[in-house]
Design an enzyme around this catalytic site. Structure first.
Site: not given
Length: 246
Positions: A60, A95, A127, A157, A178
């Site tokens: 597994r 991510k 950002k 960004e 973005d």
């Protein structure tokens, strides 16, 4: 034998083998296809030979690694093929699953993609929150330029065309667009006219990636490559050696 039950891209054999080597160094593993190879349902992708009990102990965990990494590579390959524009780079994002980043990034490369920054240390990405706290794009960019280690790139960004103009005036060399629509991306490419490299991100799917790539952006980054990739369905079936059963 480990076989694919769905079409995809094979990836993760080094980790698969490491699982079994940790369980029992007497076990032998063999990849039946190359890393990054496309596979069809029924393709035998790997073999393990040795004591059956040990093989089943690791089944597994070994398949979890193989299925996850092959799934990321498979989804990446679908996006790369969907772009239909080799000069545009397809990038992952940060991510990723906790503790899995290096494996996810490897799988993206095996699927034909490229890696974005690994962390906060190898690229500065300015950002929306940074811009708000700094009091504007120019101030945020100047602060980043003053404090960055030598050789670390800076990306800014922007969320609309007005911010794009502000970033260009501030001297940004790499700009992330973005959630721009394909039409807005085309406008951005025309306005920039080669003065900076452009990256599209946000709202990009298999259904629109060809149009996004056709806008002329240099890079496309997609978080779904690692946060939403389904595992490739794989199965392991034991085949006893002749004379051992019966």
């Amino acid at each position: 034998r480990v076989s694919a039950k769905a079409p995809g891209v094979f990836c993760g054999f080094p980790v698969f083998e490491a699982v079994y080597r940790l369980l029992d160094e007497e076990l032998t593993c063999r990849a039946m296809v190359e890393e990054g190879a496309r596979v069809k349902p029924g393709t035998v992708v790997a073999e393990v030979a040795g004591e059956a009990r040990r093989i089943l102990h690791g089944e597994r965990l070994a398949l979890n690694f193989l299925g996850r990494m092959s799934g990321v590579a498979s989804l990446t390959r679908r996006y790369v093929d969907g772009m239909n524009r080799p000069e545009t780079l397809l990038l992952d994002t940060r991510k990723t699953l906790p503790l899995w980043r290096s494996l996810d990034r490897y799988a993206v490369r095996m699927g034909g993609g490229h890696n974005h920054r690994s962390g906060l240390y190898d690229m500065i990405l300015i950002k929306e929150n940074h811009i708000t706290l700094a009091g504007g794009i120019r101030r945020a960019l100047e602060a980043a330029q003053a404090s960055r280690p030598e050789g670390v790139p800076i990306e800014v960004e922007v969320c609309h065309l007005e911010e794009l103009e502000e970033a260009l005036e501030a001297g940004a060399e790499l700009i992330l667009l973005d959630n721009f629509s394909p039409a807005q991306l085309r406008q951005a490419v025309e306005r920039v006219a080669g003065r900076a490299r452009l990256e599209a991100s946000g709202g990009i799917t298999l259904g629109n990636i060809e149009e996004v790539a056709a806008s002329g952006v240099d890079r496309i980054s997609i978080g779904a490559l690692t946060h939403s990739a389904p595992c490739l369905d794989l199965s392991m079936l034991i085949e006893p050696l002749p004379g051992l059963v019966g």
